[in-house]
Design an enzyme around this catalytic site. Structure first.
Site, PDB file in Angstrom:
ATOM      1  N   LEU A  11       0.826  -1.198   0.000  1.00  0.00           N
ATOM      2  CA  LEU A  11       0.000   0.000   0.000  1.00  0.00           C
ATOM      3  C   LEU A  11       0.861   1.249   0.000  1.00  0.00           C
ATOM      4  O   LEU A  11       2.026   1.222   0.382  1.00  0.00           O
ATOM      5  CB  LEU A  11      -0.934  -0.004   1.215  1.00  0.00           C
ATOM      6  CG  LEU A  11      -1.947  -1.154   1.263  1.00  0.00           C
ATOM      7  CD1 LEU A  11      -2.755  -1.104   2.544  1.00  0.00           C
ATOM      8  CD2 LEU A  11      -2.859  -1.126   0.051  1.00  0.00           C
ATOM      9  N   CYS A  12       0.256   2.348  -0.434  1.00  0.00           N
ATOM     10  CA  CYS A  12       0.905   3.654  -0.484  1.00  0.00           C
ATOM     11  C   CYS A  12       1.601   3.951   0.845  1.00  0.00           C
ATOM     12  O   CYS A  12       1.018   3.713   1.894  1.00  0.00           O
ATOM     13  CB  CYS A  12      -0.163   4.706  -0.764  1.00  0.00           C
ATOM     14  SG  CYS A  12       0.450   6.381  -0.819  1.00  0.00           S
ATOM     15  N   PRO A  13       2.827   4.386   0.807  1.00  0.00           N
ATOM     16  CA  PRO A  13       3.650   4.798  -0.330  1.00  0.00           C
ATOM     17  C   PRO A  13       4.640   3.727  -0.770  1.00  0.00           C
ATOM     18  O   PRO A  13       5.561   4.024  -1.524  1.00  0.00           O
ATOM     19  CB  PRO A  13       4.405   6.001   0.235  1.00  0.00           C
ATOM     20  CG  PRO A  13       4.694   5.597   1.654  1.00  0.00           C
ATOM     21  CD  PRO A  13       3.436   4.830   2.070  1.00  0.00           C
ATOM     22  N   ASP A  38      -2.325  -1.309  -5.589  1.00  0.00           N
ATOM     23  CA  ASP A  38      -2.752  -0.227  -4.708  1.00  0.00           C
ATOM     24  C   ASP A  38      -3.466   0.834  -5.550  1.00  0.00           C
ATOM     25  O   ASP A  38      -2.872   1.362  -6.486  1.00  0.00           O
ATOM     26  CB  ASP A  38      -1.537   0.379  -4.002  1.00  0.00           C
ATOM     27  CG  ASP A  38      -1.886   1.568  -3.130  1.00  0.00           C
ATOM     28  OD1 ASP A  38      -3.087   1.757  -2.816  1.00  0.00           O
ATOM     29  OD2 ASP A  38      -0.977   2.306  -2.743  1.00  0.00           O
ATOM     30  N   ASP A  44       0.143   8.123  -7.637  1.00  0.00           N
ATOM     31  CA  ASP A  44       1.502   8.225  -7.093  1.00  0.00           C
ATOM     32  C   ASP A  44       2.595   8.010  -8.136  1.00  0.00           C
ATOM     33  O   ASP A  44       3.600   8.727  -8.141  1.00  0.00           O
ATOM     34  CB  ASP A  44       1.701   7.215  -5.959  1.00  0.00           C
ATOM     35  CG  ASP A  44       0.857   7.519  -4.743  1.00  0.00           C
ATOM     36  OD1 ASP A  44       0.329   8.653  -4.651  1.00  0.00           O
ATOM     37  OD2 ASP A  44       0.713   6.631  -3.885  1.00  0.00           O
TER      38      ASP A  44
END
Length: 73
Positions: A11-13, A38, A44
């Protein structure tokens, strides 16, 4: 393709952080394929490319699994 990065389940980041770390030693012009699921990656990864002058060559989404091809600046 010079490198493939599997960021499925991250998941981010984390997908972008992994991409940044793995791209550092590569020569300019190298191409990297990043595979991520994600939902934030669609925002992103292009932002990361723009901020670092990398070229986002291709971006595809197949049932929630996104594949990005990035060429290092």
């Amino acid at each position: 393709m010079d490198l493939e990065i599997d960021a499925l389940g991250l998941l981010c980041p984390l997908p972008v952080l992994r991409l940044r770390k793995r791209m550092m030693p590569l020569a300019s012009g190298a191409q990297v394929r990043l595979i991520a699921d994600d939902p934030a990656a669609v925002i992103d990864v292009p932002h990361f490319c723009n901020e670092n002058n990398h070229l986002l060559v291709d971006m595809t989404d197949t049932q929630g699994t996104m594949t990005f091809v990035i060429q290092k600046a």
